[in-house]
Design a protein around this motif. Structure first.
Motif, short mmCIF file in Angstrom:
data_model
loop_
_atom_site.label_atom_id
_atom_site.label_comp_id
_atom_site.label_asym_id
_atom_site.label_seq_id
_atom_site.Cartn_x
_atom_site.Cartn_y
_atom_site.Cartn_z
N ILE A 27 0.83 -1.20 0.00
CA ILE A 27 0.00 0.00 0.00
C ILE A 27 0.86 1.25 0.00
N ALA A 28 1.98 1.21 0.70
CA ALA A 28 2.85 2.39 0.81
C ALA A 28 3.70 2.62 -0.43
N SER A 29 3.81 1.61 -1.29
CA SER A 29 4.63 1.77 -2.49
C SER A 29 3.91 2.69 -3.48
N PRO A 30 4.64 3.29 -4.39
CA PRO A 30 4.01 4.16 -5.38
C PRO A 30 2.96 3.41 -6.19
N GLN A 31 1.79 4.00 -6.29
CA GLN A 31 0.68 3.32 -6.94
C GLN A 31 0.71 3.42 -8.46
N SER A 32 1.30 4.46 -8.97
CA SER A 32 1.27 4.62 -10.42
C SER A 32 2.54 4.05 -11.03
N ALA A 33 2.36 3.15 -11.95
CA ALA A 33 3.50 2.61 -12.68
C ALA A 33 3.60 3.42 -13.97
N ALA A 34 4.47 4.39 -13.96
CA ALA A 34 4.56 5.30 -15.09
C ALA A 34 5.28 4.63 -16.26
N ALA A 35 4.80 4.87 -17.45
CA ALA A 35 5.46 4.38 -18.64
C ALA A 35 6.70 5.23 -18.90
N GLN A 36 7.43 4.84 -19.91
CA GLN A 36 8.65 5.57 -20.22
C GLN A 36 8.34 7.02 -20.58
N ASN A 37 9.16 7.91 -20.09
CA ASN A 37 9.00 9.34 -20.36
C ASN A 37 9.09 9.59 -21.86
N PRO A 38 8.10 10.23 -22.46
CA PRO A 38 8.14 10.44 -23.91
C PRO A 38 9.33 11.30 -24.35
N ASP A 39 9.88 12.11 -23.44
CA ASP A 39 11.05 12.90 -23.80
C ASP A 39 12.29 12.03 -23.98
N LEU A 40 12.25 10.82 -23.41
CA LEU A 40 13.39 9.92 -23.51
C LEU A 40 13.24 8.91 -24.65
N ALA A 41 12.17 9.00 -25.41
CA ALA A 41 11.93 8.07 -26.50
C ALA A 41 13.01 8.24 -27.57
N LEU A 42 13.29 7.17 -28.27
CA LEU A 42 14.32 7.18 -29.29
C LEU A 42 13.84 7.91 -30.55
N SER A 43 14.75 8.61 -31.17
CA SER A 43 14.43 9.22 -32.46
C SER A 43 14.53 8.14 -33.54
N GLN A 44 14.08 8.44 -34.73
CA GLN A 44 14.10 7.46 -35.83
C GLN A 44 15.53 7.03 -36.15
N GLU A 45 16.47 7.95 -36.11
CA GLU A 45 17.87 7.59 -36.39
C GLU A 45 18.43 6.67 -35.30
N GLU A 46 18.09 6.97 -34.04
CA GLU A 46 18.56 6.12 -32.94
C GLU A 46 17.94 4.72 -33.03
N ARG A 47 16.66 4.67 -33.39
CA ARG A 47 16.00 3.36 -33.55
C ARG A 47 16.68 2.53 -34.63
N ASP A 48 16.97 3.16 -35.74
CA ASP A 48 17.60 2.43 -36.85
C ASP A 48 18.98 1.93 -36.46
N SER A 49 19.75 2.75 -35.72
CA SER A 49 21.10 2.31 -35.33
C SER A 49 21.04 1.18 -34.30
N VAL A 50 20.05 1.21 -33.41
CA VAL A 50 19.92 0.13 -32.41
C VAL A 50 19.43 -1.15 -33.10
N LEU A 51 18.46 -1.03 -33.98
CA LEU A 51 17.89 -2.21 -34.65
C LEU A 51 18.87 -2.87 -35.61
N LYS A 52 19.82 -2.10 -36.12
CA LYS A 52 20.80 -2.64 -37.05
C LYS A 52 21.61 -3.76 -36.40
N ASP A 53 21.96 -3.59 -35.13
CA ASP A 53 22.77 -4.58 -34.42
C ASP A 53 21.98 -5.34 -33.35
#
Length: 99
Positions: A27-53
């Motif tokens: 009960i004392a633990s944080p109740q909201s499980a927040a999703a990843q911050n949208p400001d930290l989401a990968l850009s299209q270039e970063e996605r492509d470089s990560v997916l390449k390997d």
């Protein structure tokens, strides 16, 4: 013998009190499980470089999550498990019957 019973009873009460605290921590633990911050989401270039390997098996659907822009941590972990068990039964004479 009475000191052994009281020692076992104390161990049982200690274990029960720890289990009784579990709902309090839940009960004392944080109740909201927040999703990843949208400001930290990968850009299209970063996605492509990560997916390449990206050739990981785990996490399952990790490639799809990266394609949607999520930045995943490394799928590594460490787990340590301890077990203590005590029964107040003493077996002094054990026999086996075959027929």
């Amino acid at each position: 013998m009475s000191t052994r019973i009281s020692r076992d009873r104390r161990r049982t009460l200690r274990a029960l009190s720890l289990w009784a605290l579990l709902p309090v921590f839940t009960i004392a633990s944080p109740q909201s499980a927040a999703a990843q911050n949208p400001d930290l989401a990968l850009s299209q270039e970063e996605r492509d470089s990560v997916l390449k390997d990206y050739h990981n098996i785990f996490p399952i659907w990790g490639r799809k999550a990266i394609e949607k822009g999520f930045d995943l941590p490394k799928p590594l972990g460490l787990n340590v498990i301890g077990l203590y068990m005590n029964q107040g039964i003493e077996i002094t004479d054990l026999g086996l019957s075959t027929g």
